[in-house]
Design a protein around this motif. Structure first.
Motif, PDB file in Angstrom:
ATOM      1  N   TYR A 351       0.834  -1.188   0.000  1.00  0.00           N
ATOM      2  CA  TYR A 351       0.000   0.000   0.000  1.00  0.00           C
ATOM      3  C   TYR A 351       0.880   1.255   0.000  1.00  0.00           C
ATOM      4  CZ  TYR A 351      -3.628  -3.283   1.542  1.00  0.00           C
ATOM      5  OH  TYR A 351      -4.509  -4.340   1.639  1.00  0.00           O
ATOM      6  N   THR A 352       0.453   2.245  -0.760  1.00  0.00           N
ATOM      7  CA  THR A 352       1.231   3.476  -0.910  1.00  0.00           C
ATOM      8  C   THR A 352       1.538   4.139   0.429  1.00  0.00           C
ATOM      9  OG1 THR A 352       0.429   3.924  -3.154  1.00  0.00           O
ATOM     10  CG2 THR A 352       1.207   5.803  -1.882  1.00  0.00           C
ATOM     11  N   ASP A 353       0.528   4.290   1.286  1.00  0.00           N
ATOM     12  CA  ASP A 353       0.763   4.986   2.555  1.00  0.00           C
ATOM     13  C   ASP A 353       1.764   4.242   3.441  1.00  0.00           C
ATOM     14  OD1 ASP A 353      -1.001   2.904   2.913  1.00  0.00           O
ATOM     15  OD2 ASP A 353      -2.449   4.023   4.130  1.00  0.00           O
ATOM     16  N   GLU A 354       1.680   2.921   3.452  1.00  0.00           N
ATOM     17  CA  GLU A 354       2.603   2.142   4.273  1.00  0.00           C
ATOM     18  C   GLU A 354       4.033   2.200   3.735  1.00  0.00           C
ATOM     19  OE1 GLU A 354       1.018  -1.777   4.589  1.00  0.00           O
ATOM     20  OE2 GLU A 354      -0.713  -1.170   5.799  1.00  0.00           O
ATOM     21  N   VAL A 355       4.164   2.164   2.418  1.00  0.00           N
ATOM     22  CA  VAL A 355       5.505   2.208   1.817  1.00  0.00           C
ATOM     23  C   VAL A 355       6.174   3.555   2.064  1.00  0.00           C
ATOM     24  CG1 VAL A 355       6.811   2.087  -0.347  1.00  0.00           C
ATOM     25  CG2 VAL A 355       4.961   0.461   0.079  1.00  0.00           C
ATOM     26  N   LEU A 356       5.410   4.627   2.015  1.00  0.00           N
ATOM     27  CA  LEU A 356       5.979   5.951   2.270  1.00  0.00           C
ATOM     28  C   LEU A 356       6.595   6.030   3.668  1.00  0.00           C
ATOM     29  CD1 LEU A 356       3.257   8.284   0.686  1.00  0.00           C
ATOM     30  CD2 LEU A 356       5.588   7.905  -0.144  1.00  0.00           C
ATOM     31  N   VAL A 357       5.901   5.484   4.642  1.00  0.00           N
ATOM     32  CA  VAL A 357       6.418   5.476   6.015  1.00  0.00           C
ATOM     33  C   VAL A 357       7.690   4.639   6.089  1.00  0.00           C
ATOM     34  CG1 VAL A 357       5.949   4.779   8.387  1.00  0.00           C
ATOM     35  CG2 VAL A 357       4.138   5.861   7.031  1.00  0.00           C
ATOM     36  N   GLU A 358       7.692   3.481   5.438  1.00  0.00           N
ATOM     37  CA  GLU A 358       8.859   2.593   5.458  1.00  0.00           C
ATOM     38  C   GLU A 358      10.070   3.257   4.801  1.00  0.00           C
ATOM     39  OE1 GLU A 358       7.631  -0.941   3.520  1.00  0.00           O
ATOM     40  OE2 GLU A 358       6.186  -1.518   5.095  1.00  0.00           O
ATOM     41  N   LEU A 359       9.849   3.948   3.682  1.00  0.00           N
ATOM     42  CA  LEU A 359      10.957   4.611   2.997  1.00  0.00           C
ATOM     43  C   LEU A 359      11.562   5.701   3.874  1.00  0.00           C
ATOM     44  CD1 LEU A 359       9.561   4.903  -0.655  1.00  0.00           C
ATOM     45  CD2 LEU A 359      11.282   3.305   0.209  1.00  0.00           C
ATOM     46  N   GLU A 388      -2.400  14.388   0.639  1.00  0.00           N
ATOM     47  CA  GLU A 388      -2.330  13.380   1.700  1.00  0.00           C
ATOM     48  C   GLU A 388      -0.978  12.669   1.727  1.00  0.00           C
ATOM     49  OE1 GLU A 388      -5.587  10.639   1.810  1.00  0.00           O
ATOM     50  OE2 GLU A 388      -7.040  12.162   1.204  1.00  0.00           O
ATOM     51  N   TYR A 389      -0.556  12.134   0.577  1.00  0.00           N
ATOM     52  CA  TYR A 389       0.685  11.367   0.554  1.00  0.00           C
ATOM     53  C   TYR A 389       1.917  12.254   0.723  1.00  0.00           C
ATOM     54  CZ  TYR A 389      -2.098   7.339  -0.923  1.00  0.00           C
ATOM     55  OH  TYR A 389      -3.015   6.317  -0.968  1.00  0.00           O
ATOM     56  N   LYS A 390       1.852  13.445   0.184  1.00  0.00           N
ATOM     57  CA  LYS A 390       2.976  14.365   0.375  1.00  0.00           C
ATOM     58  C   LYS A 390       3.155  14.689   1.862  1.00  0.00           C
ATOM     59  CE  LYS A 390       4.717  18.953  -0.825  1.00  0.00           C
ATOM     60  NZ  LYS A 390       4.466  20.214  -1.596  1.00  0.00           N
ATOM     61  N   GLU A 391       2.056  14.986   2.544  1.00  0.00           N
ATOM     62  CA  GLU A 391       2.121  15.294   3.970  1.00  0.00           C
ATOM     63  C   GLU A 391       2.658  14.105   4.756  1.00  0.00           C
ATOM     64  OE1 GLU A 391      -0.844  16.707   7.646  1.00  0.00           O
ATOM     65  OE2 GLU A 391      -1.623  16.455   5.600  1.00  0.00           O
ATOM     66  N   LEU A 392       2.182  12.904   4.413  1.00  0.00           N
ATOM     67  CA  LEU A 392       2.643  11.692   5.093  1.00  0.00           C
ATOM     68  C   LEU A 392       4.135  11.462   4.855  1.00  0.00           C
ATOM     69  CD1 LEU A 392       2.060   9.107   6.695  1.00  0.00           C
ATOM     70  CD2 LEU A 392       1.410   8.021   4.518  1.00  0.00           C
ATOM     71  N   ALA A 393       4.582  11.692   3.615  1.00  0.00           N
ATOM     72  CA  ALA A 393       5.993  11.489   3.288  1.00  0.00           C
ATOM     73  C   ALA A 393       6.889  12.440   4.080  1.00  0.00           C
ATOM     74  CB  ALA A 393       6.203  11.687   1.788  1.00  0.00           C
ATOM     75  N   LEU A 394       6.500  13.700   4.149  1.00  0.00           N
ATOM     76  CA  LEU A 394       7.303  14.687   4.873  1.00  0.00           C
ATOM     77  C   LEU A 394       7.327  14.391   6.371  1.00  0.00           C
ATOM     78  CD1 LEU A 394       6.228  17.952   2.989  1.00  0.00           C
ATOM     79  CD2 LEU A 394       8.284  16.561   2.639  1.00  0.00           C
ATOM     80  N   SER A 396       7.209  11.493   7.589  1.00  0.00           N
ATOM     81  CA  SER A 396       7.950  10.245   7.771  1.00  0.00           C
ATOM     82  C   SER A 396       9.453  10.415   7.603  1.00  0.00           C
ATOM     83  CB  SER A 396       7.432   9.183   6.789  1.00  0.00           C
ATOM     84  OG  SER A 396       6.049   8.946   6.983  1.00  0.00           O
ATOM     85  N   GLY A 397       9.907  11.626   7.306  1.00  0.00           N
ATOM     86  CA  GLY A 397      11.334  11.872   7.194  1.00  0.00           C
ATOM     87  C   GLY A 397      11.847  12.156   5.798  1.00  0.00           C
ATOM     88  N   ILE A 398      10.978  12.064   4.804  1.00  0.00           N
ATOM     89  CA  ILE A 398      11.370  12.409   3.434  1.00  0.00           C
ATOM     90  C   ILE A 398      11.403  13.927   3.325  1.00  0.00           C
ATOM     91  CG2 ILE A 398      10.678  12.289   1.008  1.00  0.00           C
ATOM     92  CD1 ILE A 398       9.427   9.518   1.739  1.00  0.00           C
TER      93      ILE A 398
END
Length: 477
Positions: A351-359, A388-394, A396-398
């Motif tokens: 899933y996209t949201d889970e992978v973003l956190v892992e990366l 949504e995904y941009k906010e989650l990525a940032l 998460s440390g990206i």
């Protein structure tokens, strides 16, 4: 165009000097025009203006569009390189001088034009048996279930559409792609009528088909704007089309060629590689950027039980794009994930949201998101990915985020679609009008009454049971 000159036109699959240029404008960000090599007068004659009449759902276009609603299966199909033709009896011309009228039907999902359209749009979406696949015995629950889901999901969906301007831009962009494709085909000496058929909102696929009939089209190419085939996208629209064609004497004899998928076409692959290369240059260290392909997901059951080729085609598509980039000297790491899952069932992973956190946890600092299954901007790119995904990525440390735009009216992409239409046209044959056994059973009046009776009781229990409602709401929304 006469029948005798038709074969000569088909042979002209490449015409020098017929490049399209796309201009970027605030009001019309995806509008396209012909190269200056084509005269101004020809551009004027080829260009399209579109107006909509919300009351009757018709899309008025200067030379195409107009749609309605129903359903259908096909006879035996034969597919090669993504082009699906149907064996049947070719349309017989009344005269050797009968004018050839070629049509192209673009299929897309559709989207609500305003916030008031969100709930009925969601109802149309979830009422589709190719979206929520119920066992045959419980299919009368389809509409009550769709009503329930759409009512509960509408408030959250409205927030998403409000954040991108109050409605979906999909219809406008698809109209512009239709105009650009018509111009590209005319530049290749292939005059056509181009129609737009949306699955869940105006102009509906059914409406477009009725306009095709009114225009007395004699040969049709169906081009879904989904690069990869899925039961829930291309398959659903084709099923609707087949039902209508089967029940109409004129349409059942119309030669049709369906381009079921086109993710492997060289023009598409190169167009995607071009966009990725361009976005990579924005980063301070392009070589360190992770290329993150995010595709729309489908339930695992579609792939494992129904034989949906979507997952395999998506993985092959990513492989081809990366091979093209490597051939150009770009060797960035990449990964694929799936977005937009809904409900308690298992969808394609990861899933996209889970992978973003892992990366982010692994220390990836620069990410370029690529919406690989979409060729037009809509809520899943503009809100889900960009917000949504941009906010989650940032979070998460990206640290560095980028996103490849959808292809829209990219010149090389539109020209490749035009080539695909020309290549598919000679193989057009009439659809089969046979009805399969299961459908015949469904038409039995007595069976229908029995199913409706028990289905209504089940629907009543589902809608009114507090425990069922709470459990359903917690899991699905």
């Amino acid at each position: 165009m006469s029948a005798t000159s038709y074969s000569g036109v088909l042979s002209q699959t490449k015409l020098l000097g017929s490049n399209l240029n796309c201009s970027t404008h605030r009001r019309f960000p995806t509008s396209c025009r012909l190269s200056e090599r084509i005269s101004t007068s020809r551009v004027f004659l080829s260009s399209c203006s579109s107006t909509s009449d919300k009351r009757n759902g018709m899309l008025g276009r200067s030379h195409h569009c107009n749609p309605i609603e129903k359903r259908n299966p096909v006879g035996q199909t034969f597919c090669s390189v993504g082009v699906c033709t149907h064996r049947g009896v070719d349309v017989e011309s009344n005269s050797h001088a009968t004018e050839e009228r070629v049509g192209v039907l673009l299929l897309n999902l559709g989207g609500p034009d305003t916030l008031d359209d969100v709930q009925p749009f969601l109802f149309n979406l979830f009422a589709d048996p190719d979206i929520i696949r119920l066992p045959r015995l419980f299919r009368f629950l389809q509409k009550p279930l769709a009503k329930l889901i759409s009512v509960f999901r509408a408030p959250k969906s409205k927030e998403g559409y409000a954040s991108i301007g109050g409605g979906s831009p999909l219809r406008k962009i698809t109209d512009e792609q239709a105009d650009a494709l018509k111009i590209a085909l005319e530049a290749k000496n292939m005059p056509v009528n181009v129609y737009v058929g949306m699955r869940y909102w105006f102009p509906f696929t059914e409406e477009a088909i009725q306009q095709i009939k009114r225009d007395r089209i004699t040969r049709l190419v169906v081009l879904p704007l989904y690069p990869q085939f899925s039961i829930s996208t291309t398959g659903s629209s084709i099923r609707v089309m087949q039902n209508i064609f089967r029940e109409d004497a004129y349409l059942s004899r119309l030669p049709v060629s369906i381009i079921k998928s086109w993710y492997q076409r060289e023009g598409y692959i190169k167009s995607m590689a071009d966009l990725i290369e361009k976005e990579l240059t924005i980063f301070s260290k392009p070589e360190e950027v992770m290329i993150f392909f995010s595709a729309h997901g489908v339930p695992v059951s579609y792939v494992e039980n129904a034989g949906d080729p979507y997952k395999d085609q998506m993985e092959e598509c990513i492989y081809l794009i990366m091979q093209e980039l490597k051939a150009r000297g770009t060797f960035n790491e990449h990964t694929l994930a799936f977005q937009s899952r809904v409900g308690p069932v298992q969808w394609l992973k990861p899933y996209t949201d889970e992978v973003l956190v892992e990366l982010g946890q692994k220390g990836v600092k620069s990410l370029l998101a690529v919406p690989v299954s979409f060729v037009s901007e809509h809520i899943e790119t503009l809100e889900e990915i960009d917000m949504e995904y941009k906010e989650l990525a940032l979070e998460s440390g990206i640290e560095n985020w980028g996103r490849v735009p959808a292809l829209g009216c990219t010149s090389s992409f539109i020209m490749d679609l035009a080539d695909a239409v020309i290549e598919a046209l000679p193989s057009a044959t009439a659809m089969s009008t046979s009805r399969n056994t299961s459908e015949a059973v469904d038409q039995d009046p007595m069976i229908y009454v029995i199913k409706m009776f028990f289905g209504s009781i089940l629907a009543f229990v589902l809608l009114l049971s507090p425990k069922m409602l709470v459990a359903f709401r917690n899991k699905l929304f």
